[in-house]
Enzyme design. Structure first.
Site, PDB file in Angstrom:
ATOM      1  N   LYS A  13       0.904  -1.208  -0.110  1.00  0.00           N
ATOM      2  CA  LYS A  13      -0.080  -0.172   0.059  1.00  0.00           C
ATOM      3  C   LYS A  13       0.800   1.175  -0.147  1.00  0.00           C
ATOM      4  O   LYS A  13       0.605   2.206  -0.689  1.00  0.00           O
ATOM      5  CB  LYS A  13      -0.843  -0.050   1.090  1.00  0.00           C
ATOM      6  N   ARG A  88      -9.012   1.477   9.699  1.00  0.00           N
ATOM      7  CA  ARG A  88      -8.681   0.012  10.018  1.00  0.00           C
ATOM      8  C   ARG A  88      -9.464  -0.801  10.619  1.00  0.00           C
ATOM      9  O   ARG A  88      -9.178  -1.847  10.989  1.00  0.00           O
ATOM     10  CB  ARG A  88      -7.337  -0.031  10.738  1.00  0.00           C
ATOM     11  N   ARG A 127      11.759  -6.011   4.667  1.00  0.00           N
ATOM     12  CA  ARG A 127      11.543  -4.694   4.382  1.00  0.00           C
ATOM     13  C   ARG A 127      12.500  -3.845   5.232  1.00  0.00           C
ATOM     14  O   ARG A 127      12.542  -4.028   6.522  1.00  0.00           O
ATOM     15  CB  ARG A 127       9.980  -4.353   4.998  1.00  0.00           C
ATOM     16  N   ARG A 160      11.769  -1.593  11.113  1.00  0.00           N
ATOM     17  CA  ARG A 160      10.798  -1.139  12.019  1.00  0.00           C
ATOM     18  C   ARG A 160      10.593  -2.357  13.083  1.00  0.00           C
ATOM     19  O   ARG A 160      10.549  -3.726  12.833  1.00  0.00           O
ATOM     20  CB  ARG A 160       9.500  -1.003  11.424  1.00  0.00           C
ATOM     21  N   ARG A 171      -0.124  -8.988  13.546  1.00  0.00           N
ATOM     22  CA  ARG A 171      -0.478  -7.878  12.885  1.00  0.00           C
ATOM     23  C   ARG A 171      -1.494  -8.281  11.615  1.00  0.00           C
ATOM     24  O   ARG A 171      -2.528  -7.899  11.425  1.00  0.00           O
ATOM     25  CB  ARG A 171       0.649  -7.169  11.941  1.00  0.00           C
TER      26      ARG A 171
HETATM   27  P1  AMP Z   1       1.360   0.744   9.205  1.00  0.00           P
HETATM   28  O1  AMP Z   1       2.554   1.355   8.859  1.00  0.00           O
HETATM   29  O2  AMP Z   1       0.138   1.341   8.269  1.00  0.00           O
HETATM   30  O3  AMP Z   1       1.477  -0.727   9.040  1.00  0.00           O
HETATM   31  O4  AMP Z   1       1.082   1.032  10.544  1.00  0.00           O
HETATM   32  C1  AMP Z   1       1.955   0.714  11.899  1.00  0.00           C
HETATM   33  C2  AMP Z   1       1.125   0.666  13.171  1.00  0.00           C
HETATM   34  O5  AMP Z   1       0.608   1.759  13.489  1.00  0.00           O
HETATM   35  C3  AMP Z   1      -0.146  -0.509  13.049  1.00  0.00           C
HETATM   36  O6  AMP Z   1       0.367  -1.786  13.416  1.00  0.00           O
HETATM   37  C4  AMP Z   1      -0.777   0.075  14.185  1.00  0.00           C
HETATM   38  O7  AMP Z   1      -0.087  -0.318  15.613  1.00  0.00           O
HETATM   39  C5  AMP Z   1      -0.663   1.739  13.976  1.00  0.00           C
HETATM   40  N1  AMP Z   1      -1.744   2.082  12.987  1.00  0.00           N
HETATM   41  C6  AMP Z   1      -1.535   2.698  12.016  1.00  0.00           C
HETATM   42  N2  AMP Z   1      -2.844   3.268  11.393  1.00  0.00           N
HETATM   43  C7  AMP Z   1      -3.748   2.707  12.411  1.00  0.00           C
HETATM   44  C8  AMP Z   1      -5.065   2.870  12.411  1.00  0.00           C
HETATM   45  N3  AMP Z   1      -5.656   3.538  11.306  1.00  0.00           N
HETATM   46  N4  AMP Z   1      -5.581   2.457  13.493  1.00  0.00           N
HETATM   47  C9  AMP Z   1      -4.873   1.913  14.516  1.00  0.00           C
HETATM   48  N5  AMP Z   1      -3.721   1.691  14.394  1.00  0.00           N
HETATM   49  C10 AMP Z   1      -2.981   2.097  13.531  1.00  0.00           C
END
Ligand code: AMP
Length: 215
Positions: A13, A88, A127, A160, A171
């Site tokens: 994404k 989400r 990654r 990360r 996740r």
């Molecule tokens: P991402 O980079 O989008 O994979 O997000 C990394 C982490 O940020 C996720 O595993 C969540 O802990 C938190 N996070 C990001 N976006 C959201 C969201 N919309 N709702 C809740 N937690 C989020």
């Protein structure tokens, strides 16, 4: 162009969002990037979010929604946006509808990027992310020109905490339990375009553009 990119972690994404913002000249709103930047700056929001992120859990809805609300009010979002990683959960999607209605806007399209779980694990564990500008690389499929350094800004690349294998599994579970139901939520509004997320970055981008009916 007001668009949502939906898909499991590691579905590409973020990479597709980077290409879409160039094409459509609208900002990417990545809640994950916003949280990482807040965590790096050690703000109260960042510290709170990090507790959840590090174990692969979702940050509570009210916290995310408040942050997105602030971001959407910025002038650059007037011309559109690519939402990456938000919503989400169903409550987040409902809050987004309300927020946009208040601004006289709506969502134009939801692109669901489909990638099987085992491929997700393979991709995420390789990654690497830039500490400074959040650009993403992969140790096998999208290597930086110089090992460990960002092509764009020269800063250090790192893994990360939430990209480590044991966290990826949680996740994915969170994705299937809480985020996948959004496909049905948006299908009822006839907004979902499903794209096969296997292939090269450019091939997938071609499919995304095709699904959006753009040229
Ligand atoms: P991402 O980079 O989008 O994979 O997000 C990394 C982490 O940020 C996720 O595993 C969540 O802990 C938190 N996070 C990001 N976006 C959201 C969201 N919309 N709702 C809740 N937690 C989020």
């Amino acid at each position: 162009m007001r668009m949502i990119l939906l898909g499991p972690p590691g579905s590409g994404k973020g990479t597709q969002a980077q290409k879409l913002i160039e094409k459509f000249q609208v900002p990417q709103v990545s809640t994950g990037d916003l949280f990482r930047s807040a965590a790096k700056n050690q703000t109260a929001l960042g510290k709170k979010a990090k507790e959840y992120m590090d174990r692969g859990a979702l940050v509570p809805d009210q916290v995310v929604i408040g942050m997105v609300e602030e971001r959407m009010k910025q002038p650059d979002c007037k011309k559109g946006f690519i939402l990456d990683g938000f919503p989400r959960t169903i409550p987040q999607a409902q809050a987004l509808d309300k927020m946009l209605a208040g601004l006289g806007m709506n969502v134009d399209a939801v692109v669901e990027v489909d990638v099987p779980d085992q491929e997700v694990v393979r991709r995420i564990s390789g990654r690497r992310t830039c500490r400074n500008c959040s650009a993403m690389y992969h140790i096998e499929f999208n290597k930086p020109k110089a090992a460990g350094k960002c092509d764009k800004c020269g800063s250090e690349l790192y893994q990360r905490d939430d990209d480590k294998e044991e966290v990826i599994k949680s996740r994915l579970k969170v994705y299937h339990d809480q985020t996948a139901p959004l496909v049905e939520f948006y299908s009822k509004k006839n907004l979902v375009k499903k794209v096969d997320g296997i292939g090269s970055i450019d091939e997938i981008f071609g499919k995304v553009i095709g699904a959006l009916g753009a040229k």
